[in-house]
Write a protein that holds these residues in place. Structure first.
Motif, mmCIF file in Angstrom:
data_model
loop_
_atom_site.group_PDB
_atom_site.id
_atom_site.type_symbol
_atom_site.label_atom_id
_atom_site.label_comp_id
_atom_site.label_asym_id
_atom_site.label_seq_id
_atom_site.Cartn_x
_atom_site.Cartn_y
_atom_site.Cartn_z
ATOM 1 N N LYS A 46 0.356 13.071 2.349
ATOM 2 C CA LYS A 46 -0.725 12.306 2.914
ATOM 3 C C LYS A 46 -2.217 12.596 2.276
ATOM 4 C CE LYS A 46 -3.041 11.202 7.346
ATOM 5 N NZ LYS A 46 -4.461 11.229 6.619
ATOM 6 N N ILE A 47 -2.271 13.905 1.934
ATOM 7 C CA ILE A 47 -3.585 14.243 1.148
ATOM 8 C C ILE A 47 -3.527 13.483 -0.357
ATOM 9 C CG2 ILE A 47 -4.587 16.042 -0.203
ATOM 10 C CD1 ILE A 47 -4.838 16.092 2.636
ATOM 11 N N ALA A 48 -2.347 13.369 -0.890
ATOM 12 C CA ALA A 48 -2.108 12.675 -2.400
ATOM 13 C C ALA A 48 -2.711 10.913 -2.030
ATOM 14 C CB ALA A 48 -0.883 12.858 -2.881
ATOM 15 N N GLU A 49 -1.956 10.623 -0.870
ATOM 16 C CA GLU A 49 -2.239 9.114 -0.608
ATOM 17 C C GLU A 49 -3.567 8.965 -0.391
ATOM 18 O OE1 GLU A 49 -0.781 6.076 2.744
ATOM 19 O OE2 GLU A 49 0.595 7.451 2.212
ATOM 20 N N ASP A 50 -4.288 9.702 0.418
ATOM 21 C CA ASP A 50 -5.721 9.761 0.825
ATOM 22 C C ASP A 50 -6.564 9.772 -0.327
ATOM 23 O OD1 ASP A 50 -4.966 9.438 3.482
ATOM 24 O OD2 ASP A 50 -5.642 11.534 4.007
ATOM 25 N N VAL A 61 -3.315 15.243 -9.994
ATOM 26 C CA VAL A 61 -3.599 15.822 -8.774
ATOM 27 C C VAL A 61 -2.272 15.342 -7.754
ATOM 28 C CG1 VAL A 61 -4.994 16.291 -6.995
ATOM 29 C CG2 VAL A 61 -5.777 16.441 -9.496
ATOM 30 N N CYS A 62 -2.316 14.068 -7.741
ATOM 31 C CA CYS A 62 -1.343 13.716 -6.784
ATOM 32 C C CYS A 62 0.214 14.114 -7.162
ATOM 33 C CB CYS A 62 -1.332 12.058 -6.816
ATOM 34 S SG CYS A 62 -2.843 11.508 -5.967
ATOM 35 N N VAL A 63 0.492 13.883 -8.204
ATOM 36 C CA VAL A 63 1.939 14.452 -8.806
ATOM 37 C C VAL A 63 1.824 16.013 -8.310
ATOM 38 C CG1 VAL A 63 3.525 14.781 -10.574
ATOM 39 C CG2 VAL A 63 2.115 12.607 -10.303
ATOM 40 N N THR A 64 0.972 16.765 -8.524
ATOM 41 C CA THR A 64 0.824 18.327 -8.186
ATOM 42 C C THR A 64 1.349 18.377 -6.908
ATOM 43 O OG1 THR A 64 -0.405 18.865 -10.081
ATOM 44 C CG2 THR A 64 -0.514 20.401 -8.388
ATOM 45 N N LEU A 65 0.680 17.535 -6.058
ATOM 46 C CA LEU A 65 0.673 17.567 -4.680
ATOM 47 C C LEU A 65 2.129 17.234 -4.068
ATOM 48 C CD1 LEU A 65 -2.816 15.898 -3.449
ATOM 49 C CD2 LEU A 65 -1.918 18.559 -2.889
ATOM 50 N N ASP A 66 2.692 16.149 -4.908
ATOM 51 C CA ASP A 66 4.055 15.637 -4.496
ATOM 52 C C ASP A 66 4.658 15.230 -5.867
ATOM 53 O OD1 ASP A 66 5.908 14.268 -3.305
ATOM 54 O OD2 ASP A 66 5.121 13.015 -2.099
ATOM 55 N N SER A 67 5.458 15.941 -6.035
ATOM 56 C CA SER A 67 6.153 15.490 -7.566
ATOM 57 C C SER A 67 6.953 14.028 -7.394
ATOM 58 C CB SER A 67 7.220 16.515 -7.736
ATOM 59 O OG SER A 67 8.376 16.850 -6.754
ATOM 60 N N ASN A 68 7.365 13.448 -6.099
ATOM 61 C CA ASN A 68 8.049 12.529 -5.934
ATOM 62 C C ASN A 68 7.070 11.259 -5.546
ATOM 63 O OD1 ASN A 68 10.669 13.254 -6.477
ATOM 64 N ND2 ASN A 68 10.843 14.343 -4.484
ATOM 65 N N TYR A 69 5.637 11.687 -5.785
ATOM 66 C CA TYR A 69 4.615 10.718 -5.166
ATOM 67 C C TYR A 69 4.772 9.402 -6.096
ATOM 68 C CZ TYR A 69 -0.087 8.726 -4.148
ATOM 69 O OH TYR A 69 -0.794 8.279 -3.591
ATOM 70 N N ASP A 70 4.843 8.273 -5.423
ATOM 71 C CA ASP A 70 4.629 6.746 -5.998
ATOM 72 C C ASP A 70 3.417 6.326 -6.184
ATOM 73 O OD1 ASP A 70 5.278 4.247 -6.707
ATOM 74 O OD2 ASP A 70 7.089 4.108 -5.588
ATOM 75 N N PHE A 71 2.797 6.376 -7.194
ATOM 76 C CA PHE A 71 1.224 5.816 -7.468
ATOM 77 C C PHE A 71 1.329 4.174 -7.229
ATOM 78 C CE2 PHE A 71 -2.706 5.744 -9.952
ATOM 79 C CZ PHE A 71 -3.403 6.755 -9.390
ATOM 80 N N ILE A 72 2.175 3.731 -7.741
ATOM 81 C CA ILE A 72 2.117 2.232 -7.678
ATOM 82 C C ILE A 72 2.332 1.761 -6.323
ATOM 83 C CG2 ILE A 72 3.447 0.110 -8.402
ATOM 84 C CD1 ILE A 72 4.031 1.490 -10.991
ATOM 85 N N ALA A 73 3.230 2.407 -5.312
ATOM 86 C CA ALA A 73 3.391 1.949 -4.056
ATOM 87 C C ALA A 73 2.036 2.001 -3.145
ATOM 88 C CB ALA A 73 4.555 2.740 -3.381
ATOM 89 N N THR A 74 1.490 3.294 -3.441
ATOM 90 C CA THR A 74 0.142 3.273 -2.925
ATOM 91 C C THR A 74 -0.934 2.410 -3.243
ATOM 92 O OG1 THR A 74 0.433 5.748 -2.730
ATOM 93 C CG2 THR A 74 -1.707 4.961 -2.242
ATOM 94 N N ALA A 75 -0.904 1.911 -4.505
ATOM 95 C CA ALA A 75 -1.845 0.980 -5.007
ATOM 96 C C ALA A 75 -1.651 -0.320 -4.438
ATOM 97 C CB ALA A 75 -1.932 0.976 -6.510
ATOM 98 N N THR A 76 -0.221 -0.663 -4.270
ATOM 99 C CA THR A 76 0.163 -1.806 -3.868
ATOM 100 C C THR A 76 -0.267 -1.917 -2.351
ATOM 101 O OG1 THR A 76 1.963 -1.782 -5.374
ATOM 102 C CG2 THR A 76 2.099 -3.510 -3.417
ATOM 103 N N ASP A 77 -0.001 -1.059 -1.616
ATOM 104 C CA ASP A 77 -0.609 -0.871 -0.086
ATOM 105 C C ASP A 77 -1.881 -1.216 -0.041
ATOM 106 O OD1 ASP A 77 2.097 -0.455 0.482
ATOM 107 O OD2 ASP A 77 1.856 1.512 0.750
#
Length: 541
Positions: free
Chosen positions: A244-248, A389-405
């Motif tokens: 959630k921190i990565a998404e925020d 930073v986001c990948v450090t917080l969550d190695s499976n973080y989907d950058f594109i999905a958050t941007a799409t949302d």
């Protein structure tokens, strides 16, 4: 610089490119890193900026310089005290208490913790962070900037046109940003503006500026503590949702860049923290930037194209914004973008595809068609650092999905669909008009063909000099045949000296003919994929 020039031309003015292995690149990058640290504050800042410029340096340099932080010994307290008292008066009179050990040190300034009279705590005092510009840094920076600008024409002599474009932009951008970063009045203004835009959201904390304790050389802010954002073990211990921190975090920067037009441009882990209740704290607004409406629109177009995984639209957006050369090989760049999207989604990338891409771009690694206009360099810095930073917080973080949302929630994607429908309707109308004009033109062409009055003009584009190489090989082949025949005749006529001359000439021509058939080899480089590099490092640890 000489080594870099010899990589492009083995004998500086002529000769083929020199093949350099990744280990040599890394060694040179580490030497450069040590030099920047030795040269002091200005060059440390320059190294940090270079670490975000893949259009200037090869990947090995980017990887080494990305670890560069403000590793500068703190200034002596007595020297910093002089600056503080020149601006605010006596430390004992203005502050209830002042910790003379800096809590944060940087190349241009350092931060101390102190207490002042205020409404912060029950005892009528307030905890603050006091940022003081390093003593004498203004003169040092100006001298260093003169050195950089005097050196620039020499650097440009050794590089190609594409990289010269990037270097000139880098020098202008660096001069501007480092001067802005030393102006604490500007920093306070940008901080307040970003606070008004982002700080109203309860997911974020932007410290208040303390009036009466701030000016161009001293900036006093509300002290807000927290856990460093990349301290994943401490975040887990405090039971904070790292995903959630990565998404925020990504959401905040997309709002700043796309909607607000003003953004915090230095989001490395030292400037981001997380409170115990899961809110993100932003520190150090010295490096902040603005985005004009045109760039905002093109960034939205780019993100929408990425969300739709429309490779052609991605390349069109990059060309329109000035980041990709129109002459770029779209087929190669399309494959690069496909790999980048896979990586941003956290998908595994097949090594054979990586090697295939390396082979395709290998011959033009120093003429790579990516470049960064001035108004985009800080935006790229933000995008790359935030993604890391986001990948450090969550190695499976989907950058594109958050941007799409984000695009969907803010209405950008629906607006894009409506615009697409409108443009499609306009295109259909134009196609119908063209159909009405094509029949008479076809009839006229057929009449000219029937009268043997139709001519076809053909222009051949030879960007890879195929015809030039073919002509060279034919000439070399003819010269070699002639020289070999002459050598044989002279030898038969018992003229050994003349036949030796013909033999030597034949050897030279044969070497040139052989070289014309060799494929040019440029500097090999390995593309750096954030997630794969992160997993590899973790595996090594």
């Amino acid at each position: 610089m000489l080594a870099y020039a010899r990589d492009r031309r083995r004998f500086l003015l002529f000769g083929r490119r020199r093949r350099v292995d990744p280990e040599t690149h890394r060694y040179r990058a580490e030497v450069l890193l040590e030099s920047l640290l030795t040269l002091g504050p200005t060059f440390i800042k320059l190294g940090q900026l270079l670490s975000t410029r893949p259009d200037v340096l090869p990947p090995a340099y980017i990887d080494v310089l990305s670890s560069l932080q403000d590793d500068v010994p703190p200034a002596d307290w007595e020297e910093a005290k002089v600056v503080l008292e020149e601006e605010l008066g006596s430390v004992d009179d203005r502050f209830v208490s002042f910790d003379t050990d800096p809590i944060s040190g940087a190349s241009l300034g350092q931060v101390y913790r102190a207490r002042i009279d205020g409404d912060g705590d029950d005892d009528g005092t307030q905890d603050v962070a006091v940022k003081v510009r390093r003593p004498g840094v203004e003169e040092l920076v100006e001298a260093d900037l003169r050195v950089i600008h005097w050196s620039l024409p020499i650097l440009l002599y050794f590089v190609d046109d594409a990289r010269a474009f990037s270097l000139e932009n880098l020098a202008d951008e660096f001069s501007k940003t480092i001067r802005e970063e030393m102006d604490y009045e500007r920093e306070a203004k940008m901080l307040r503006e970003i606070q008004a835009n982002v700080g109203t959201d309860d997911r974020y904390v932007v410290p208040d500026v303390v009036d009466g304790y701030s000016n161009s050389r001293v900036l006093t802010m509300e002290y807000v503590g927290g856990t460093k954002i990349n301290d994943v073990e401490e975040l887990d211990r405090r039971d904070i949702d790292r995903s959630k921190i990565a998404e925020d975090l990504q959401w905040a920067y997309m709002q700043m860049i796309i909607d607000d037009g003003v953004f915090h441009a230095d989001p490395h882990p030292g400037n981001l923290a997380v409170t115990d209740d899961g809110r993100i704290v932003f520190y150090d607004f010295g490096m902040s930037g603005r985005v004009d409406e045109f760039v905002q629109e093109k960034i939205v177009d780019f993100y929408i194209a990425v969300a739709n995984q429309d490779i052609d639209a991605i390349l069109d957006a990059l060309i329109e914004i000035g980041t990709l050369s129109p002459e770029a090989d779209r087929a190669v760049m399309a494959e690069v973008m496909e790999l980048a999207i896979q990586d941003a989604r956290g998908e595994d990338i097949e090594q054979y595809r990586v090697q295939q891409i390396i082979g395709q771009v290998e011959d033009s690694i120093y003429e790579f068609p990516l470049r960064l206009p001035k108004n985009l360099a800080l935006v790229l810095r933000v995008a790359t650092v935030v993604e890391g930073v986001c990948v450090t917080l969550d190695s499976n973080y989907d950058f594109i999905a958050t941007a799409t949302d984000y695009l969907v929630e803010q209405g950008y994607r629906e607006e894009s669909i409506r615009q697409y429908v409108s443009e499609s309707g306009e295109q259909i109308r134009r196609s119908a008009e063209s159909l009405t004009r094509i029949t008479p033109k076809t009839e006229r062409a057929l009449d000219r063909l029937d009268r043997d009055d139709l001519y076809v003009r053909i222009g051949v584009e030879d960007s890879k000099s195929v015809f030039e190489n073919l002509a060279k090989r034919l000439i070399y082949g003819m010269l070699l045949t002639m020289s070999l025949f002459s050598m044989g005749v002279l030898y038969a006529l018992e003229a050994p000296e003349a036949s030796l001359v013909a033999a030597a000439f034949s050897v030279v021509v044969a070497i040139q003919l052989y070289r014309s058939f060799r494929q040019s080899r440029s500097i090999r480089a390995r593309p750096q994929f954030t997630r794969q590099s992160l997993r590899q490092r973790r595996g090594e640890e």
